[in-house]
Write a protein that holds these residues in place. Structure first.
Motif, PDB file in Angstrom:
ATOM      1  N   TYR A  39      -6.358  11.633 -69.904  1.00 52.93           N
ATOM      2  CA  TYR A  39      -5.793  10.289 -69.718  1.00 52.93           C
ATOM      3  C   TYR A  39      -4.272  10.378 -69.559  1.00 52.93           C
ATOM      4  O   TYR A  39      -3.701   9.750 -68.648  1.00 52.93           O
ATOM      5  N   ASP A  73      -8.425   2.887 -65.411  1.00 52.28           N
ATOM      6  CA  ASP A  73      -9.217   1.669 -65.605  1.00 52.28           C
ATOM      7  C   ASP A  73     -10.488   1.959 -66.405  1.00 52.28           C
ATOM      8  O   ASP A  73     -10.851   1.191 -67.302  1.00 52.28           O
ATOM      9  N   ASN A 118      -9.619   2.615 -70.011  1.00 49.27           N
ATOM     10  CA  ASN A 118      -9.329   1.345 -70.687  1.00 49.27           C
ATOM     11  C   ASN A 118     -10.612   0.586 -71.018  1.00 49.27           C
ATOM     12  O   ASN A 118     -10.720  -0.020 -72.083  1.00 49.27           O
ATOM     13  N   ILE A 150      -9.412  -1.640 -73.932  1.00 49.60           N
ATOM     14  CA  ILE A 150      -7.988  -1.907 -73.759  1.00 49.60           C
ATOM     15  C   ILE A 150      -7.828  -2.826 -72.553  1.00 49.60           C
ATOM     16  O   ILE A 150      -8.333  -2.533 -71.478  1.00 49.60           O
ATOM     17  N   ARG A 195      -5.430  -4.659 -69.700  1.00 49.31           N
ATOM     18  CA  ARG A 195      -4.142  -4.508 -69.022  1.00 49.31           C
ATOM     19  C   ARG A 195      -3.645  -5.892 -68.654  1.00 49.31           C
ATOM     20  O   ARG A 195      -4.340  -6.662 -67.996  1.00 49.31           O
ATOM     21  N   ASP A 234      -2.473  -3.349 -73.107  1.00 48.77           N
ATOM     22  CA  ASP A 234      -1.423  -2.603 -72.419  1.00 48.77           C
ATOM     23  C   ASP A 234      -0.601  -3.633 -71.645  1.00 48.77           C
ATOM     24  O   ASP A 234      -1.019  -4.084 -70.586  1.00 48.77           O
TER      25      ASP A 234
END
Length: 187
Positions: free
Chosen positions: A28, A99, A102, A107, A109, A140
């Protein structure tokens, strides 16, 4: 020509391999590095997409750029892309990997655009609000400044846009004035 479906498949394969090897976090970080390189250097992306430059030259250049900055797994993946003639998809594969990472780690964005720079306290408050509203583990938050907004903000998240800017309000008022509601009543 970018192919998001292909990029998603290669990214998924890399996610699976990195998970299997226990190196998901390392890869990552590598993909973040590669994405930063691609975003900051248009010449590098043009090199990847150039049909004139031979594969061995591309492999040497990619190796030189990433030599001490990426893990062996990511370097081997880059060599595989060059061998398969898919190096032109590297920017999209890096984005698709991030992506997918995440999504795995819950997570979100978020991109916040304001007319003036915002404080860390406000950034943290917005991140906390998005976390609470969307049930996310982490957020994020990317910030940008666009003076044309005049005031307010725009918030992009999960293919949605919240536009609370003064510019949008002014454009809405302009549209209202361009349509004369009373003209039809005068006739």
């Amino acid at each position: 020509m970018p192919n998001p479906r292909l990029a998603g498949r290669y990214a998924k394969s890399l996610v699976d391999l990195a998970t299997e090897k226990g190196q998901l976090e390392v890869v990552y970080k590598d993909m973040q590095y590669l994405q930063a390189v691609c975003n900051s250097s248009r010449e590098f992306v043009n090199l990847l997409r150039s049909p004139i430059i031979k594969a061995d030259k591309k492999d040497a250049i990619i190796s030189a750029v990433t030599k001490s900055n990426v893990s062996e797994l990511t370097a081997a993946f880059s060599r595989l892309l060059v061998a398969k003639g898919r190096e032109s998809e590297l920017p999209e594969i890096a984005a698709a990997f991030i992506d997918q990472y995440n999504a795995i780690n819950n997570i979100g964005r978020v991109k916040l655009t304001t007319a003036v720079p915002v404080s860390e306290e406000l950034k943290n408050a917005i991140a906390a609000r998005v976390k609470a509203d969307q049930g996310l583990k982490n957020v994020d938050l990317e910030t940008a400044v666009d003076e044309s907004l005049i005031g307010g903000f725009t918030l992009e998240f999960n293919n949605r846009l919240v536009d609370a800017s003064v510019l949008r309000d002014l454009n809405d008022i302009k549209k209202q004035f361009s349509v004369n509601l009373f003209e039809s009543r005068l006739k």
